[in-house]
Design an enzyme around this catalytic site. Structure first.
Site, PDB file in Angstrom:
ATOM      1  N   ASP A   1     -58.376 -39.194 -16.221  1.00 19.70           N
ATOM      2  CA  ASP A   1     -58.903 -37.879 -15.884  1.00 19.70           C
ATOM      3  C   ASP A   1     -59.640 -38.042 -14.555  1.00 19.70           C
ATOM      4  O   ASP A   1     -59.963 -39.173 -14.152  1.00 19.70           O
ATOM      5  CB  ASP A   1     -59.842 -37.405 -16.995  1.00 19.70           C
ATOM      6  CG  ASP A   1     -60.522 -36.098 -16.661  1.00 19.70           C
ATOM      7  OD1 ASP A   1     -59.848 -35.178 -16.177  1.00 19.70           O
ATOM      8  OD2 ASP A   1     -61.756 -36.009 -16.879  1.00 19.70           O
TER       9      ASP A   1
ATOM     10  N   ASP B   1     -62.368 -35.448 -12.982  1.00 17.51           N
ATOM     11  CA  ASP B   1     -63.750 -34.978 -12.966  1.00 17.51           C
ATOM     12  C   ASP B   1     -64.551 -35.631 -14.088  1.00 17.51           C
ATOM     13  O   ASP B   1     -64.227 -35.493 -15.274  1.00 17.51           O
ATOM     14  CB  ASP B   1     -63.791 -33.458 -13.107  1.00 17.51           C
ATOM     15  CG  ASP B   1     -63.167 -32.761 -11.908  1.00 17.51           C
ATOM     16  OD1 ASP B   1     -63.771 -32.824 -10.827  1.00 17.51           O
ATOM     17  OD2 ASP B   1     -62.079 -32.182 -12.050  1.00 17.51           O
TER      18      ASP B   1
ATOM     19  N   ASP C   1     -63.176 -37.911 -20.597  1.00 14.93           N
ATOM     20  CA  ASP C   1     -64.575 -37.673 -20.948  1.00 14.93           C
ATOM     21  C   ASP C   1     -64.802 -36.287 -21.534  1.00 14.93           C
ATOM     22  O   ASP C   1     -65.946 -35.863 -21.695  1.00 14.93           O
ATOM     23  CB  ASP C   1     -65.476 -37.858 -19.719  1.00 14.93           C
ATOM     24  CG  ASP C   1     -65.308 -36.744 -18.693  1.00 14.93           C
ATOM     25  OD1 ASP C   1     -64.203 -36.155 -18.616  1.00 14.93           O
ATOM     26  OD2 ASP C   1     -66.275 -36.465 -17.963  1.00 14.93           O
TER      27      ASP C   1
END
Length: 215
Positions: A9, A11, A169
């Protein structure tokens, strides 16, 4: 376990953008008459493509966001990136290890290609992510929690889903990886473990990741 492809991922995993973008999103929605706290934004939108913001606002209020919402919001985000954005601590070291060990990797983000590129240029991560290693929800039309983006990245990289591992996250990102049939490890620097249900394991510091990946 050694994997054939590591999918990051972006961001919150590679660039420390989640606090910036969610603070700005909460503020902008509140300005527009849709009261939203920073905590609300993290809960509802972290890891999501921009269309989720439109969908939830319409569902909850019956009102559509302005036509220029995306452009106006991204202008605020990009300005903040230029002033404040940094790579996630330890992310560059992980990328160096992957390169040294010859392990393929890529990024698959709900953000637009422009957002990814702006952040990577500011943080120097563009040196690790040429065009062929960058995948966006723009490429598939649906963002996380749909599995489409991760499956698209695996297909383009020539790796079977079951040989991929995702580093995420956000709750939506973990759900997408599980739906794609991939192992996923939850990065808990901002998100507690109980919000990342379905992850194979968890880590709170990037320096822990190489051992998890068998490097």
């Amino acid at each position: 376990m050694r994997y054939d492809l590591v999918i990051f991922d972006n961001d919150g995993v590679l660039v420390d953008s989640e606090p910036l973008s969610n603070r700005l999103l909460a503020g902008y929605l509140t300005e527009l008459g849709h009261p939203t706290t920073y905590e609300d934004s993290l809960r509802d939108y972290m890891g999501a493509a921009i269309h989720r913001v439109h969908d939830l606002v319409l569902e909850r209020s019956g009102q559509r966001l302005p036509e220029d919402f995306d452009d106006a919001f991204h202008a605020r985000v990009f300005a903040a990136f230029q002033e404040e954005l940094e790579p996630v601590e330890g992310a560059v070291d992980v990328l160096k290890r992957l390169v040294a060990d010859g392990v393929p990797y890529c990024v698959a983000s709900s953000g637009s290609h422009e957002r990814i590129r702006v952040g990577h240029r500011k943080t120097g991560l563009d040196a690790y992510f040429p065009d062929g290693l960058v995948y966006s929800a723009e490429d598939v039309g649906r963002g996380k929690p749909a599995p489409d983006l991760f499956l698209h990245a695996a297909e383009r990289m020539g790796v079977a889903p079951e040989r991929c591992v995702v580093v995420e996250d956000s709750r939506l990102g973990v759900q997408a990886a599980v739906a794609a049939g991939m192992d996923v490890y939850g990065f808990t620097a901002m998100t507690p473990e109980d919000r990342l249900a379905g992850a194979r394991g968890f880590f709170s510091r990037m320096e822990e990741l190489p051992a998890i990946l068998g490097l």
